[in-house]
Each structure stands twice: as structure tokens, then as C-alpha cells.
Design a protein around this motif. Structure first.
Motif, PDB file in Angstrom:
ATOM      1  N   LEU A 180       0.771  -1.132  -0.064  1.00  0.00           N
ATOM      2  CA  LEU A 180       0.014   0.106   0.107  1.00  0.00           C
ATOM      3  C   LEU A 180       0.890   1.191   0.107  1.00  0.00           C
ATOM      4  O   LEU A 180       0.762   2.082  -0.968  1.00  0.00           O
ATOM      5  CB  LEU A 180      -1.000  -0.091   1.153  1.00  0.00           C
ATOM      6  CG  LEU A 180      -2.067   0.767   1.448  1.00  0.00           C
ATOM      7  CD1 LEU A 180      -2.958   0.733   0.155  1.00  0.00           C
ATOM      8  CD2 LEU A 180      -2.760   0.888   2.374  1.00  0.00           C
ATOM      9  N   ARG A 181       1.819   1.357   0.829  1.00  0.00           N
ATOM     10  CA  ARG A 181       2.698   2.359   0.817  1.00  0.00           C
ATOM     11  C   ARG A 181       3.396   2.496  -0.308  1.00  0.00           C
ATOM     12  O   ARG A 181       3.818   3.871  -0.738  1.00  0.00           O
ATOM     13  CB  ARG A 181       3.810   2.118   2.157  1.00  0.00           C
ATOM     14  CG  ARG A 181       3.062   2.527   3.321  1.00  0.00           C
ATOM     15  CD  ARG A 181       4.313   1.952   4.668  1.00  0.00           C
ATOM     16  NE  ARG A 181       5.215   2.655   4.396  1.00  0.00           N
ATOM     17  CZ  ARG A 181       5.579   3.716   5.222  1.00  0.00           C
ATOM     18  NH1 ARG A 181       4.485   4.124   6.053  1.00  0.00           N
ATOM     19  NH2 ARG A 181       6.908   4.295   5.293  1.00  0.00           N
ATOM     20  N   ALA A 182       3.911   1.593  -1.068  1.00  0.00           N
ATOM     21  CA  ALA A 182       4.619   1.786  -2.477  1.00  0.00           C
ATOM     22  C   ALA A 182       3.862   1.912  -3.446  1.00  0.00           C
ATOM     23  O   ALA A 182       4.217   2.378  -4.486  1.00  0.00           O
ATOM     24  CB  ALA A 182       5.383   0.492  -2.702  1.00  0.00           C
ATOM     25  N   GLY A 183       2.353   2.072  -3.406  1.00  0.00           N
ATOM     26  CA  GLY A 183       1.318   2.128  -4.334  1.00  0.00           C
ATOM     27  C   GLY A 183       1.489   0.989  -5.535  1.00  0.00           C
ATOM     28  O   GLY A 183       1.482   1.430  -6.750  1.00  0.00           O
ATOM     29  N   VAL A 184       1.776  -0.297  -5.027  1.00  0.00           N
ATOM     30  CA  VAL A 184       1.977  -1.480  -5.746  1.00  0.00           C
ATOM     31  C   VAL A 184       0.591  -2.398  -5.565  1.00  0.00           C
ATOM     32  O   VAL A 184       0.136  -2.717  -4.556  1.00  0.00           O
ATOM     33  CB  VAL A 184       3.110  -2.158  -5.543  1.00  0.00           C
ATOM     34  CG1 VAL A 184       3.120  -3.458  -6.372  1.00  0.00           C
ATOM     35  CG2 VAL A 184       4.239  -1.507  -5.704  1.00  0.00           C
ATOM     36  N   ARG A 185       0.097  -2.608  -6.842  1.00  0.00           N
ATOM     37  CA  ARG A 185      -1.280  -3.466  -6.738  1.00  0.00           C
ATOM     38  C   ARG A 185      -0.726  -5.048  -6.880  1.00  0.00           C
ATOM     39  O   ARG A 185       0.121  -5.330  -7.710  1.00  0.00           O
ATOM     40  CB  ARG A 185      -2.025  -3.141  -7.835  1.00  0.00           C
ATOM     41  CG  ARG A 185      -3.332  -3.889  -8.105  1.00  0.00           C
ATOM     42  CD  ARG A 185      -4.413  -3.239  -8.929  1.00  0.00           C
ATOM     43  NE  ARG A 185      -4.074  -3.061 -10.233  1.00  0.00           N
ATOM     44  CZ  ARG A 185      -3.748  -3.741 -11.267  1.00  0.00           C
ATOM     45  NH1 ARG A 185      -4.656  -4.717 -11.180  1.00  0.00           N
ATOM     46  NH2 ARG A 185      -3.615  -3.452 -12.502  1.00  0.00           N
ATOM     47  N   LEU A 186      -1.275  -5.798  -6.094  1.00  0.00           N
ATOM     48  CA  LEU A 186      -1.010  -7.257  -6.152  1.00  0.00           C
ATOM     49  C   LEU A 186      -2.116  -8.023  -6.678  1.00  0.00           C
ATOM     50  O   LEU A 186      -3.444  -7.823  -6.329  1.00  0.00           O
ATOM     51  CB  LEU A 186      -0.688  -7.821  -4.862  1.00  0.00           C
ATOM     52  CG  LEU A 186      -0.504  -9.304  -4.864  1.00  0.00           C
ATOM     53  CD1 LEU A 186       0.789  -9.684  -5.325  1.00  0.00           C
ATOM     54  CD2 LEU A 186      -0.464  -9.819  -3.052  1.00  0.00           C
ATOM     55  N   GLU A 187      -2.187  -8.949  -7.754  1.00  0.00           N
ATOM     56  CA  GLU A 187      -2.802  -9.807  -8.407  1.00  0.00           C
ATOM     57  C   GLU A 187      -2.663 -11.201  -8.053  1.00  0.00           C
ATOM     58  O   GLU A 187      -1.406 -11.543  -8.147  1.00  0.00           O
ATOM     59  CB  GLU A 187      -3.064  -9.503 -10.109  1.00  0.00           C
ATOM     60  CG  GLU A 187      -3.696  -8.070 -10.307  1.00  0.00           C
ATOM     61  CD  GLU A 187      -3.909  -7.992 -11.949  1.00  0.00           C
ATOM     62  OE1 GLU A 187      -3.656  -8.988 -12.532  1.00  0.00           O
ATOM     63  OE2 GLU A 187      -4.224  -6.874 -12.241  1.00  0.00           O
ATOM     64  N   VAL A 188      -3.360 -12.042  -7.701  1.00  0.00           N
ATOM     65  CA  VAL A 188      -3.124 -13.496  -7.635  1.00  0.00           C
ATOM     66  C   VAL A 188      -4.309 -14.270  -8.254  1.00  0.00           C
ATOM     67  O   VAL A 188      -5.462 -14.167  -7.977  1.00  0.00           O
ATOM     68  CB  VAL A 188      -3.607 -13.712  -6.043  1.00  0.00           C
ATOM     69  CG1 VAL A 188      -3.092 -15.304  -5.489  1.00  0.00           C
ATOM     70  CG2 VAL A 188      -2.333 -12.761  -5.135  1.00  0.00           C
ATOM     71  N   GLU A 189      -3.607 -15.061  -9.166  1.00  0.00           N
ATOM     72  CA  GLU A 189      -4.220 -16.045  -9.872  1.00  0.00           C
ATOM     73  C   GLU A 189      -4.073 -17.480  -9.586  1.00  0.00           C
ATOM     74  O   GLU A 189      -3.125 -18.111 -10.315  1.00  0.00           O
ATOM     75  CB  GLU A 189      -4.353 -15.649 -11.409  1.00  0.00           C
ATOM     76  CG  GLU A 189      -4.742 -14.197 -11.992  1.00  0.00           C
ATOM     77  CD  GLU A 189      -4.545 -14.249 -13.333  1.00  0.00           C
ATOM     78  OE1 GLU A 189      -4.077 -15.151 -13.999  1.00  0.00           O
ATOM     79  OE2 GLU A 189      -4.800 -12.909 -13.788  1.00  0.00           O
ATOM     80  N   ILE A 190      -4.585 -17.938  -8.565  1.00  0.00           N
ATOM     81  CA  ILE A 190      -4.295 -19.484  -8.215  1.00  0.00           C
ATOM     82  C   ILE A 190      -5.426 -20.202  -7.782  1.00  0.00           C
ATOM     83  O   ILE A 190      -6.314 -19.780  -6.901  1.00  0.00           O
ATOM     84  CB  ILE A 190      -3.417 -19.403  -6.995  1.00  0.00           C
ATOM     85  CG1 ILE A 190      -1.928 -18.590  -7.040  1.00  0.00           C
ATOM     86  CG2 ILE A 190      -2.851 -20.869  -6.550  1.00  0.00           C
ATOM     87  CD1 ILE A 190      -1.092 -18.514  -6.038  1.00  0.00           C
ATOM     88  N   SER A 191      -5.615 -21.567  -8.292  1.00  0.00           N
ATOM     89  CA  SER A 191      -6.783 -22.146  -8.209  1.00  0.00           C
ATOM     90  C   SER A 191      -6.643 -22.673  -6.724  1.00  0.00           C
ATOM     91  O   SER A 191      -5.391 -22.979  -6.250  1.00  0.00           O
ATOM     92  CB  SER A 191      -6.859 -23.325  -9.211  1.00  0.00           C
ATOM     93  OG  SER A 191      -7.902 -24.108  -8.852  1.00  0.00           O
TER      94      SER A 191
END
Length: 710
Positions: free
Chosen positions: A573-584
Motif C-alpha cells: 500500500l505504501r509503495a502504491g503497488v497492486r497485487l494480483e493473485v491467480e491461483i486455483s
């Protein structure tokens, strides 16, 4: 360059003819009686494989240097492909070894290579590699290559054993012939003389020290031989040798000879000018009334020689086993793989049918380190306490299965045999023990147990290496917590601020004349919720910082990622980075959960740093980290976890070094260069590997892990 292509010959033959020719080459290889014949057969096989695949092939014999680096000992010349001992080859060998020698591509898929089975190189350290460069892989071609590599490795082992046996036979035959010659001469004294002719006794046989005292220090000129009275020195100078002639001692010495005995001499002159003792020979005393008893020490001497040969063979085998153990200790394998192979080696040397390495931690819990899939029985802790109390450090404890203590130890670790041997492997913290059994009715031989005691030094070094890696990983984890401290403080500050405001409101409500119980209850509930939130933050940090004990299990990767995301949320959040997780939810991997969370947390921190321009200049657009996981399409039983970022990627000059300890492009306040090196060690301990590369929008780190224990 890693390879140089050479023009490949294209024999005009049908596929059936080519397969037949390859079978012919394999048969010639199996029949090879020397290294030259084996290499010629491998050259022919490389030529045929190249023709069969319409590509380029190289067959190599590989060994290991003392520091654990792979060496090319021999390489075929007719397959059209040449492999060099460069970083590309070294990286390929490390990956191929971890994968059990399966077909593995070099970086950039320049060529593919496979290794012979590692069970065929236990005694020599020699492995055979087949490298192929082709447009399309054929299953039939791969099957031919695997079979050919194993045949070649088996032949190399056989030829080297034969050479060692032949050398040993020659040495023994030489000793035997020398002894037989002495016995045929009925020798009582073996002597040599200086260039000046001064005689010195070198060996006394048949307890004839009396003769030695008579002739030692005598001048060969004073010894007369035959009927002519010529000195022995003059005779040797003229004739070169003398065989079984009567020797006349000076009168004072002759008078001290035993009554009725006559002295005979055999000798030769060695013509080399560099000889310190150019004259050698024997004296034999023969009684007047009896023939020479030339074989009176034959049986004793032959028994002594046989015992000496057995001892020498035992020492040679021990030396080879220790050398092989050192080679394993210096290899690129994980510490768990090293321990497993070292235990197998010592078990083979001492005649053990089964063995394990067990550890009792400071918490009192028993864990079996080798083999990984074995679990301790309910009496394991008591069994280790009994072993530790009964066998001091460095002393092997031996227990018969028929006795209660032997049966208890065997049952505790699931071992079956006739006798149990246990040896303590002292460490700085936890206590470890090697426990092995034999099915031989006579049990372990004392010499075998002595060797196990000496070999334990290598096992202890492997355990210490594992311990050091664990301490290093824990240190890196604490450093990571330190880097996240600002985010942790922020995450705790929010619930504390909320609690503070709610408590102030409660104080106001309590002082109010019209006290609102419902409003107070809501404020109290809000306080409790924020306390629970803060408690969750602390629990996650405490769990993340806890030291792992190496407990592997089948893990649902999506749950692991969620745990790490909760810890790293404010860092992202502080770095302004978005996390996407695509795991079944059905994607799993076999690993230690705390260690895997540490690895993923480190990769996320590195990705955030890369996107933020720490360690490399980067004109940032959108900050994005994407995590995916799925079964490997190329490797059966493996799972691929991939972490991609939108940073600058890995520059070519650093891509080969990022897994090296202490290598970093970051400043001192942002990194030590140990993060990825520790991640690599952790993943290798789990039977996996880490791969580094770039994609269209940045860089990626890919973790390949097994889904089930090996």
C-alpha cells in the motif's frame, strides 16, 4: 561461447538402418574392454544419434573437481556439437542434477542435455551426459539417449574397476614373486651392499639373527666363493650375478657359525649408476645332514601377506568412500540431499540394510531428517535418551534386536534387522543420531563400526551446514521484519487511534446525565474489534518471525499467498503497488509453510523495490505484481509458482549472479545480498529450484516445487 557448431555428416540410410546402427554402437559399448574402445563406441553412437535426430549431438564423460565443480573429462568428436566448460554448462549441470538427470534445457534453450542415473556414479563420481541440439524432440530419441547414457556410465564404472583390480593384482603378484623367489632360495638373510661393498642386512628370515650378526657390516671383498677363492665383489663385477654358491667367511666369522652348517650366497649387481645399493642378495644356511628347509616359513609369510592384502583393501575402500563423501559434501546438492546420500554411502560401506538420522530438538520433539518420508514412533524420544546415556560422544552403541533395548530402538524408528548400531552426531544445539541396522546374523563387524565412527565427521559437517543455513534464514527473516517495521507500526497505529477515540467517547457518555447504554455498547464493541485487529497483526508478525523446524507438508498455495499478503499489505500500500493473485484452490506444493512464506515475502519485497527503482533506475508507470501457480506442463509431479513484476527486469550481466550470496545492486540500507541466496537454499531443501528471467513488462522469479515428497 558455450558451443561451436561443426558440419554434421548425413549418412544416407533409412530410419530402420539408423536404429540398427545405434543398437550396434550400444552393443560395441557394452563389449568395450578399455577406455579407448568405449570412447570409439561413444563416438559412433554420437554420430548415429545425430543422424537419427537430424540435429547435432555431443556425448561427454563428466567428473567433479575437488571444489565440487563439474568437469568435462572427454567429449565425442563426431556428433557435430561441442560443449564448453563455461557458466552456461555449470548452470545446466546444477539444474540437471537437481532434476535427477532428466532432459533439461540450457538457458535460452540453446541445447538440451541429460545425465546418466546418479546410482551409477557412487563409486567413481563419473557421469555421462548427452547433449542435443534439434528442431523437434522425439520420444524415441529421448529413450535411446537415456539408455545410452546409462550403458556408458555402467561401462565406465566397470572399466575403472577392472583397471583398479588389475593394478592390485600386479602389485600382489610382484610381492608374491619376490617372496617366492626368496623361499625358493631358502633364504635366511636378505641383504644389500653399498658401492664400496659394505654389506647391510635388510631382512631376517627363519629367526636367523645369528647369521645377521656375523655378516652385517662385512666387506664383500672378504667373502670368498666357490673353489677358486675369488671375492664375491670381484665375481659380481665380472659375471653380474651368482646363484646358490658356497660362501667362505673370514676365519674369525667362520668359527662362529653353527656346527655342521654351510653358508650359501645368491646375489646380483644392479648396473644403474644412481643405485645407493648396487648389490643385493641372500644368504642360506644348510645343515650337513639335512636338505635345506626352504619352505619352513612359507605358510606364515603367505598368511601375513594375505592379512596385509585384506587390510590394504579395506583401507583403500575406506579412502574411496571418504573421498566420495567429501565429493558429496562439496556438491551443489541441498543439505538434505547430501545427508541422504551420505547415509546411503555409509550404510553400503558397513553392511547396513536400513538407516536413518534422527534429531531431538530443544523442545523435546523427535524429527527424522533422513529419510524424509519416515516418521518417528511413539518411543523415539525415550530411545534417543537411552542411546545418548549409553553411548558417549564418538562411541558407537551396538544393541542386539533380541534384547529389549535393541528392539525398542528398532521399533521407534521403523527399522528391521538383527543388530542395531547408533552413533551420536553432536551439534551446537539439537542432538542428532545416526541409527542403522544390519540383517547379517553375525551383526556389524568391529572394523565397520570403526569406519562409521570416522565417517560420522562428514555427516556432522552436513548437519552443521543445514544448521548454518537455518540460522542464516532466520537472520534474513528478522532483517525483513525490520524493513517492514514502518508498515507494521502504521498497521498497529490505526486500531490504536480508533481505540483511543472510542475510549474518549465512552468517557463523555459516562459523564453525561442521560447515559445511553446502547451507544456505550457500540463503542465497547468497536474497541474490542480494534483490539482483535491489533492482536491479529501481532500474531502474524510473531508467526512470520518464528524459526522453522523443517516440517514439510502438502500446502494449498492460495492459503500461503493470503498469509503473506496479510503481512505485506501495508508494504504494498505504501509503495502504491497492486497485487494480483491467480491461483486455483486445488494447486498444492510440498514444502515447509513458514519457509515458503519467507521466500514469497522476500520475492514480494524485491518486486516492490524493483518497481520503486531501488537497485536499478526505472521510470515507473503502474506498479503491478502478479502471482500465478499451476501444475508444471513439462515436469510431472511439479508445481510452478511465478511472481511477475512491472519493474525494469534483470539485466543480462546480473541475471547469472542474482542467486549468489552477498550479491546485490541495492544500497546497504535496502539489502545485504542474502535474500535470494537464502530463498534458493530453502527451495532446494524442498527438492525444487528457482528460475530467474524477464517477461514483456518486467522481470519474474519462478519457483518449481514438488507436489508430493520424493
Amino acid at each position: 561461447m558455450a558451443l561451436q557448431d561443426r558440419p554434421n555428416e548425413k549418412p544416407e540410410a533409412s530410419p530402420a538402418d539408423l536404429v540398427s546402427s545405434l543398437a550396434e554402437a550400444s552393443l560395441a559399448l557394452a563389449r568395450a574392454a578399455s577406455e579407448g574402445e568405449a570412447y570409439a563406441a561413444l563416438d559412433m553412437a554420437a554420430h548415429r544419434l545425430a543422424a537419427l535426430s537430424s540435429g547435432r549431438v555431443s556425448i561427454c564423460e563428466l567428473g567433479m573437481s575437488p571444489n565440487g565443480r563439474a568437469l568435462i573429462l572427454w567429449q565425442s568428436s563426431r556428433g557435430g556439437l561441442s560443449i564448453g566448460e563455461d557458466s552456461l554448462f555449470a548452470e545446466w549441470y546444477t539444474r540437471a542434477s537437481r532434476m535427477g538427470g532428466e532432459m533439461t534445457p540450457a538457458r535460452g534453450h540453446i541445447w538440451y542435455g541429460l545425465l546418466s542415473a546418479d546410482t551409477l556414479n557412487d563409486e567413481t563420481g563419473i557421469r555421462v551426459a548427452i547433449f542435443l541440439k534439434f528442431d523437434e524432440m522425439k520420444e524415441e530419441l529421448a529413450a535411446h539417449a537415456y539408455g545410452l547414457a546409462d550403458i556408458a556410465a555402467a561401462v565406465a564404472l566397470r572399466i575403472r574397476k577392472q583397471k583398479a583390480a588389475a593394478l592390485e593384482r600386479r602389485r600382489f603378484d610382484g610381492m608374491y614373486e619376490t617372496t617366492r623367489a626368496w623361499l625358493e632360495l631358502g633364504a635366511d638373510i636378505v641383504w644389500e651392499a653399498s658401492p664400496e661393498g659394505i654389506l647391510r642386512c635388510r631382512r631376517i628370515l627363519n629367526r636367523r639373527g645369528d647369521i645377521s650378526r656375523l655378516v652385517d657390516g662385512m666387506d664383500l671383498r672378504s667373502l670368498r666363493i666357490g673353489g677358486g677363492g675369488q671375492s664375491l665383489l670381484d665375481f659380481l663385477e665380472q659375471q653380474g650375478s651368482v646363484r646358490h654358491m658356497r660362501a667362505h667367511l673370514p676365519e674369525d666369522a667362520q668359527g662362529r657359525m653353527s656346527t655342521g652348517e654351510t653358508l650359501y650366497v645368491s646375489a646380483t649387481a644392479r648396473r644403474s649408476p644412481d643405485e645407493d645399493a648396487p648389490y643385493i642378495g641372500t644368504f642360506t644356511a644348510i645343515g650337513r645332514d639335512a636338505p635345506s628347509d626352504g619352505t619352513r616359513e612359507t605358510a606364515t609369510m603367505l598368511l601375513q601377506m594375505r592379512g596385509a592384502r585384506i587390510r590394504e583393501e579395506q583401507h583403500r575402500r575406506e579412502a574411496e568412500a571418504m573421498l566420495q563423501g567429501l565429493r558429496l559434501l562439496l556438491s551443489q546438492d541441498s543439505s538434505r540431499e547430501k545427508m541422504s546420500r551420505l547415509v546411503g554411502l555409509v550404510g553400503e560401506c558397513i553392511g547396513s540394510s536400513d538407516a536413518c538420522v534422527a534429531e531431538k530438538g530443544l523442545d523435546g520433539k523427535v524429527r527424522i531428517l533422513v529419510p524424509q518420508q519416515k516418521s518417528p514412533g511413539p518411543g523415539a524420544a525415550a530411545a534417543l535418551d537411552f542411546i545418548a546415556a549409553g553411548a558417549p560422544r564418538g562411541v558407537v552403541g551396538v544393541y542386539d534386536i533380541d534384547a529389549a533395548e535393541g528392539r525398542n530402538i528398532a521399533d521407534a524408528f521403523g527399522l528391521e534387522g538383527c543388530q542395531v548400531a547408533a552413533l551420536a552426531l553432536p551439534l551446537r544445539g539439537d542432538a542428532a543420531f545416526l541409527v542403522c541396522v544390519t540383517r547379517r546374523a553375525e551383526g556389524f563387524a568391529p572394523a565397520d563400526l570403526d569406519f562409521a565412527d570416522r565417517f560420522a565427521l562428514l555427516l556432522r559437517q552436513a548437519l552443521l551446514l543445514r544448521e548454518e543455513q537455518s540460522h542464516l534464514a532466520q537472520t534474513a527473516k528478522m532483517a525483513a521484519l525490520g524493513q517492514m517495521s514502518a508498515s507494521i507500526a502504521h498497521e498497529l497505529r490505526q486500531p490504536l487511534n480508533t481505540i483511543s477515540l472510542a475510549v474518549q467517547n465512552l468517557e463523555f457518555l459516562l459523564e453525561s446525565l442521560d447515559f445511553d447504554r446502547e451507544a456505550a455498547a457500540k463503542k465497547t464493541k468497536r474497541v474490542l474489534a480494534q483490539v482483535e485487529r491489533a492482536s491479529d497483526v501481532i500474531d502474524r508478525m510473531r508467526r512470520f518471525g518464528r524459526k522453522s523446524v523443517g516440517e514439510h507438508a502438502s500446502l494449498v498455495l492460495r492459503n500461503v499467498i493470503e498469509n503473506v499478503e496479510a503481512i505485506m499489505h501495508h508494504v504494498l500500500l505504501r509503495a502504491g503497488v497492486r497485487l494480483e493473485v491467480e491461483i486455483s484452490p486445488d494447486v498444492t506444493a510440498y514444502a515447509d509453510q513458514l519457509q515458503l512464506e519467507q521466500v514469497i515475502g522476500n520475492l514480494l519485497q524485491n518486486a516492490v523495490d524493483a518497481i520503486s527503482g531501488i537497485g536499478a533506475k526505472h521510470e515507473r508507470a503502474e506498479g503491478l505484481i502478479k502471482i500465478t501457480a499451476s501444475p508444471s506442463p513439462d515436469e510431472k509431479g511439479m508445481t510452478v509458482l511465478r511472481v511477475e513484476d512491472s519493474g525494469p527486469g534483470f539485466r543480462p550481466e546480473i541475471a547469472e549472479r542474482v542467486l549468489e550470496p552477498f550479491f546485490t545492486t541495492k544500497s546497504a540500507e535496502h539489502g545485504t545480498g542474502l535474500g535470494l541466496a537464502i530463498c534458493d537454499a530453502i527451495i532446494r531443501e524442498s527438492g525444487g529450484r528457482i528460475e530467474i528471467g524477464n517477461h514483456a513488462a518486467g522481470g519474474f522469479v519462478q519457483i518449481v516445487l514438488p507436489r508430493q515428497p520424493a
